[in-house]
Design a protein around this motif. Structure first.
Motif, mmCIF file in Angstrom:
data_model
loop_
_atom_site.group_PDB
_atom_site.id
_atom_site.type_symbol
_atom_site.label_atom_id
_atom_site.label_comp_id
_atom_site.label_asym_id
_atom_site.label_seq_id
_atom_site.Cartn_x
_atom_site.Cartn_y
_atom_site.Cartn_z
ATOM 1 N N TYR A 131 0.833 -1.204 0.000
ATOM 2 C CA TYR A 131 0.000 0.000 0.000
ATOM 3 C C TYR A 131 0.871 1.259 0.000
ATOM 4 O O TYR A 131 0.489 2.270 -0.608
ATOM 5 N N ASN A 132 2.010 1.212 0.662
ATOM 6 C CA ASN A 132 2.900 2.372 0.699
ATOM 7 C C ASN A 132 3.445 2.708 -0.690
ATOM 8 O O ASN A 132 3.550 3.877 -1.058
ATOM 9 N N GLU A 133 3.796 1.675 -1.442
ATOM 10 C CA GLU A 133 4.446 1.879 -2.735
ATOM 11 C C GLU A 133 3.490 1.737 -3.918
ATOM 12 O O GLU A 133 3.869 2.036 -5.055
ATOM 13 N N LYS A 134 2.274 1.208 -3.647
ATOM 14 C CA LYS A 134 1.276 0.977 -4.710
ATOM 15 C C LYS A 134 1.832 0.028 -5.777
ATOM 16 O O LYS A 134 1.670 0.250 -6.984
ATOM 17 N N LYS A 135 2.473 -1.055 -5.339
ATOM 18 C CA LYS A 135 3.091 -2.006 -6.259
ATOM 19 C C LYS A 135 2.801 -3.441 -5.816
ATOM 20 O O LYS A 135 2.680 -3.723 -4.624
ATOM 21 N N PHE A 136 2.715 -4.332 -6.817
ATOM 22 C CA PHE A 136 2.618 -5.762 -6.557
ATOM 23 C C PHE A 136 4.025 -6.371 -6.632
ATOM 24 O O PHE A 136 4.814 -6.023 -7.521
ATOM 25 N N TYR A 137 4.295 -7.301 -5.710
ATOM 26 C CA TYR A 137 5.589 -7.995 -5.687
ATOM 27 C C TYR A 137 5.366 -9.512 -5.731
ATOM 28 O O TYR A 137 4.325 -10.021 -5.281
ATOM 29 N N GLU A 138 6.377 -10.197 -6.241
ATOM 30 C CA GLU A 138 6.304 -11.663 -6.307
ATOM 31 C C GLU A 138 7.708 -12.242 -6.239
ATOM 32 O O GLU A 138 8.666 -11.640 -6.747
ATOM 33 N N GLY A 139 7.844 -13.400 -5.612
ATOM 34 C CA GLY A 139 9.148 -14.041 -5.548
ATOM 35 C C GLY A 139 9.045 -15.531 -5.302
ATOM 36 O O GLY A 139 8.144 -15.985 -4.580
ATOM 37 N N LYS A 140 9.924 -16.298 -5.921
ATOM 38 C CA LYS A 140 10.044 -17.732 -5.677
ATOM 39 C C LYS A 140 11.505 -18.010 -5.348
ATOM 40 O O LYS A 140 12.396 -17.694 -6.149
ATOM 41 N N PHE A 141 11.730 -18.597 -4.175
ATOM 42 C CA PHE A 141 13.096 -18.732 -3.677
ATOM 43 C C PHE A 141 13.372 -20.157 -3.204
ATOM 44 O O PHE A 141 12.499 -20.817 -2.636
ATOM 45 N N VAL A 142 14.609 -20.598 -3.440
ATOM 46 C CA VAL A 142 15.095 -21.876 -2.896
ATOM 47 C C VAL A 142 15.746 -21.568 -1.552
ATOM 48 O O VAL A 142 16.600 -20.681 -1.445
ATOM 49 N N LEU A 143 15.334 -22.296 -0.522
ATOM 50 C CA LEU A 143 15.851 -22.070 0.825
ATOM 51 C C LEU A 143 16.987 -23.049 1.135
ATOM 52 O O LEU A 143 16.987 -24.186 0.646
ATOM 53 N N PRO A 144 17.953 -22.649 1.963
ATOM 54 C CA PRO A 144 19.098 -23.519 2.282
ATOM 55 C C PRO A 144 18.693 -24.624 3.264
ATOM 56 O O PRO A 144 18.679 -24.426 4.476
#
Length: 347
Positions: free
Chosen positions: A106-119
């Motif tokens: 809401y602060n930035e008015k942007k959608f984010y997405e991420g897919k990450f491999v965890l150690p």
């Protein structure tokens, strides 16, 4: 005779091969099952203080086994005091080795997405450390069964798409790693429930942001018919904060700042009791607050909620010193409550 001996040799050979296949299959299954790496855990997501976000998906998982979903309607911005946990926990399962997450800022008015491999090796080490630490402070069962100690995997959302993954035993949090999500093009329909059929309509995102982020000081006054008193009531705002009026410990209604979403009012006089819900129209209530917005050194606005004398309707008005605007609900319901063994009927 030789025929039967040869036949028995063939059968014995086949049985031996079958036994070997079974033994190998059991060994492979045991290796893949890895009982010593299966534990109880849950997951959740939080956001740093003041970083207002809404998470459409947060999945910690091992290979293709997804965890349960979080509440995609929830707005979070209060750090470790406001964690959106998955609806259920997982038992007898590998700890996660991957994370898929998406959210709206809401602060930035942007959608984010991420897919990450965890150690995964680091996760196993830190998880063992947390389980052992927890077992020292628990009862005999957990000391002897440290693998049964429940741990949580948490994604902390930071500004600018940054992310920190933690593992926690509720008393102690250990950092797994830092990650960077990417900005994506999306619509508000990422927050739709699976049963919703409207997935293409245009939802105005600036309005959604304004309803949550804009602030304007105002008070609420509830006017009741003569002889009636306010009972337990809820005031809920678009930023998902709420204020509860407890009739057993009544206090003065304070000055609010968040745009109201809906109110739930209850009132009565001992003989007749009523409850209600009044839902505001998004565009209208936002425009009204903007129209009457308080200027510097002016008194807060007044939101007046007046119950009519027949106890079957609520009239809402937003006022300043010079002007008043009548508010029409998007939904309103007023209904009588049971008193003793009788159901009260409204006139």
């Amino acid at each position: 005779m030789k025929y039967f001996e040869k036949r028995e040799d063939i059968i014995n050979g086949l049985l031996t091969i079958l036994l070997l296949i079974i033994l190998v299959a059991n060994a492979v299954q045991k290796y893949n099952y890895k009982a010593d790496e299966r534990f109880e855990w849950s997951s959740g997501v939080l956001s740093s203080k003041g970083n207002v976000v809404q998470v459409s998906g947060c999945y910690f998982y091992h290979t293709s086994y997804l965890n349960y979903v979080v509440d995609k309607k929830s707005i979070i911005d209060d750090g470790w005091d406001d964690i959106n946990y998955s609806e259920e926990s997982i038992s007898d399962a590998f700890y996660p080795d991957s994370l898929s997450i998406s959210w709206f800022s809401y602060n930035e008015k942007k959608f984010y997405e991420g897919k990450f491999v965890l150690p995964y090796k680091i996760i196993l080490q830190k998880a063992k450390q947390l389980r052992m630490a927890a077992s020292q402070d628990e009862n005999n069962f957990t000391v002897e069964n440290s693998d049964k100690i429940h741990l949580s995997f948490l994604a902390e959302i930071l500004p600018k798409g940054k992310l920190v993954v933690w593992i926690s035993n509720d008393d102690k949090n250990l950092k797994i790693g830092k990650y960077q999500a990417k900005i994506v093009n999306a619509t508000w329909h990422v927050f739709d429930d699976s049963h919703e059929t409207d997935t293409t309509s245009n939802i105005d995102i600036p309005t959604k942001v304004a309803l949550v982020m804009e602030r304007c000081p105002y008070t609420i006054e509830v006017k009741l018919p003569s002889g009636f008193h306010l009972r337990d009531s809820d005031f809920i705002f678009f930023n998902q904060n709420h204020w509860y009026f407890d009739s057993r410990e009544p206090e003065k209604i304070p000055v609010f700042y968040g745009i109201p979403d809906h109110v739930r009012l209850s009132w009565g006089n001992g003989k007749k009791e009523f409850s209600s819900q009044f839902v505001f129209k998004e565009d209208e209530i936002l425009n009204f607050f903007r129209t009457l917005k308080v200027q510097q050194n002016q008194k807060p606005l007044l939101l007046e909620l007046k119950i009519n004398n027949t106890n079957d309707s609520i009239h809402a008005t937003l006022k300043n010193a010079n002007k008043s605007l009548k508010i029409l609900p998007s939904y309103m319901e007023v209904y009588p409550l049971a008193v003793g063994n009788n159901v009260v009927e409204s006139k």
